[in-house]
Design a protein around this motif. Structure first.
Motif, PDB file in Angstrom:
ATOM      1  N   THR A   1      81.995  25.518  69.138  1.00 51.64           N
ATOM      2  CA  THR A   1      80.421  25.466  69.372  1.00 51.64           C
ATOM      3  C   THR A   1      79.842  24.098  68.884  1.00 51.64           C
ATOM      4  O   THR A   1      79.024  23.689  69.452  1.00 51.64           O
TER       5      THR A   1
ATOM      6  N   LYS B   1      77.022  38.638  70.134  1.00 49.91           N
ATOM      7  CA  LYS B   1      77.891  37.606  70.477  1.00 49.91           C
ATOM      8  C   LYS B   1      79.096  38.348  71.403  1.00 49.91           C
ATOM      9  O   LYS B   1      79.861  37.562  71.974  1.00 49.91           O
TER      10      LYS B   1
ATOM     11  N   GLY C   1      70.942  37.049  69.759  1.00 51.54           N
ATOM     12  CA  GLY C   1      72.084  36.619  69.048  1.00 51.54           C
ATOM     13  C   GLY C   1      73.320  37.576  69.214  1.00 51.54           C
ATOM     14  O   GLY C   1      74.340  37.167  68.396  1.00 51.54           O
TER      15      GLY C   1
ATOM     16  N   PRO D   1      77.104  39.109  65.351  1.00 54.34           N
ATOM     17  CA  PRO D   1      77.877  38.274  64.240  1.00 54.34           C
ATOM     18  C   PRO D   1      77.497  38.877  62.913  1.00 54.34           C
ATOM     19  O   PRO D   1      76.648  39.503  62.651  1.00 54.34           O
TER      20      PRO D   1
ATOM     21  N   GLN E   1      72.334  29.792  71.284  1.00 55.72           N
ATOM     22  CA  GLN E   1      73.379  30.796  70.610  1.00 55.72           C
ATOM     23  C   GLN E   1      74.370  30.211  70.250  1.00 55.72           C
ATOM     24  O   GLN E   1      74.899  30.458  68.787  1.00 55.72           O
ATOM     25  N   GLU E   2      74.846  28.919  70.489  1.00 50.03           N
ATOM     26  CA  GLU E   2      76.064  28.196  70.004  1.00 50.03           C
ATOM     27  C   GLU E   2      75.764  27.791  68.713  1.00 50.03           C
ATOM     28  O   GLU E   2      76.088  27.575  67.602  1.00 50.03           O
TER      29      GLU E   2
ATOM     30  N   SER F   1      73.504  42.843  62.681  1.00 49.49           N
ATOM     31  CA  SER F   1      74.802  42.398  62.433  1.00 49.49           C
ATOM     32  C   SER F   1      75.617  43.801  62.835  1.00 49.49           C
ATOM     33  O   SER F   1      75.107  44.985  62.774  1.00 49.49           O
TER      34      SER F   1
ATOM     35  N   HIS G   1      86.707  28.462  66.253  1.00 49.51           N
ATOM     36  CA  HIS G   1      85.316  28.940  66.823  1.00 49.51           C
ATOM     37  C   HIS G   1      84.363  27.632  66.667  1.00 49.51           C
ATOM     38  O   HIS G   1      83.515  27.218  67.352  1.00 49.51           O
TER      39      HIS G   1
ATOM     40  N   ASP H   1      78.481  30.044  60.939  1.00 46.04           N
ATOM     41  CA  ASP H   1      79.918  29.829  60.727  1.00 46.04           C
ATOM     42  C   ASP H   1      80.105  28.763  59.631  1.00 46.04           C
ATOM     43  O   ASP H   1      80.842  28.810  58.921  1.00 46.04           O
TER      44      ASP H   1
ATOM     45  N   ARG I   1      73.096  28.649  66.841  1.00 43.84           N
ATOM     46  CA  ARG I   1      72.951  29.433  65.649  1.00 43.84           C
ATOM     47  C   ARG I   1      74.283  30.239  65.009  1.00 43.84           C
ATOM     48  O   ARG I   1      74.400  30.421  63.919  1.00 43.84           O
ATOM     49  N   SER I   2      75.216  30.076  66.127  1.00 47.57           N
ATOM     50  CA  SER I   2      76.579  30.805  65.538  1.00 47.57           C
ATOM     51  C   SER I   2      77.175  29.645  64.864  1.00 47.57           C
ATOM     52  O   SER I   2      77.879  29.909  63.695  1.00 47.57           O
TER      53      SER I   2
END
Length: 184
Positions: free
Chosen positions: A103, A47, A45, A70, A120-121, A4, A99, A128, A123-124
């Motif tokens: 996603t 971003k 991961g 992230p 990736q989307e 992170s 966001h 979120d 996990r994002s």
């Protein structure tokens, strides 16, 4: 475990060094980790990745690399000021929701096409979703059910279970509609 925060590096290079640096960066992206002074940095991961060059150094270029990761998700009710440093504020709720909308749509399109969502989307979206539940007054009464659906989605994602992903996605969409009908 995902990294992170942000990683930054700078280098002064001549023309040949710049070419080699770019090739090394491409190889690092293929390998999924970047060699740094303090050891390897996993790129999984990330971003955002920004590269910039400036000519004008006496014999070449100044190269800069910045990799953004992230921020870790907060547990519901957790105060970001309690984290180390205490200076990093939560993102604007409206930015987070925009966001998430992006996603969630990408996940839905993949599932509609009979494919697993882009990792990736997905996990994002999971991160979120958990962060969203840290905002009070935005549908708190839905958070427990929503987090249960998020957990089901995450388990289905880990198992690459397309059918379970579709069911969890449907439940997330239902809860979203229900919450937004009262809080949007």
């Amino acid at each position: 475990m995902a990294t992170s925060g942000k990683y930054k590096a700078e280098a002064a290079l001549d023309r040949e060094g710049l070419s080699a640096w770019l090739r090394g960066l491409a190889d690092a992206l293929d390998a999924g980790e970047l060699a740094t002074d303090t050891g390897p940095l996993a790129l999984e991961g990330f971003k955002g990745l920004k590269i910039s060059f400036k000519a004008g150094w006496p014999q070449g270029y100044a190269a800069k690399l910045s990799v953004k990761f992230p921020r870790p998700a907060l547990a519901p009710g957790e105060d970001p000021a309690d984290e180390e440093g205490g200076e990093e504020a939560m993102p604007k709720y409206s930015s987070l929701k925009k966001h998430m909308k992006y996603t969630f749509k990408a996940i839905g399109q993949a599932l509609a096409a009979g494919q697993l969502p882009p990792l990736q989307e997905a996990r994002s979206f999971l991160a979120d979703s958990r962060l969203m539940c840290a905002y009070s007054g935005k549908g708190d009464e839905y958070y427990a059910h929503y987090l249960d659906a998020v957990q089901a989605f995450e388990q289905a994602l880990e198992q690459s279970d397309l059918e379970a992903l579709g069911l969890a996605y449907g439940e997330l969409a239902r809860l979203k509609r229900e919450c937004h009908s009262r809080h949007a």
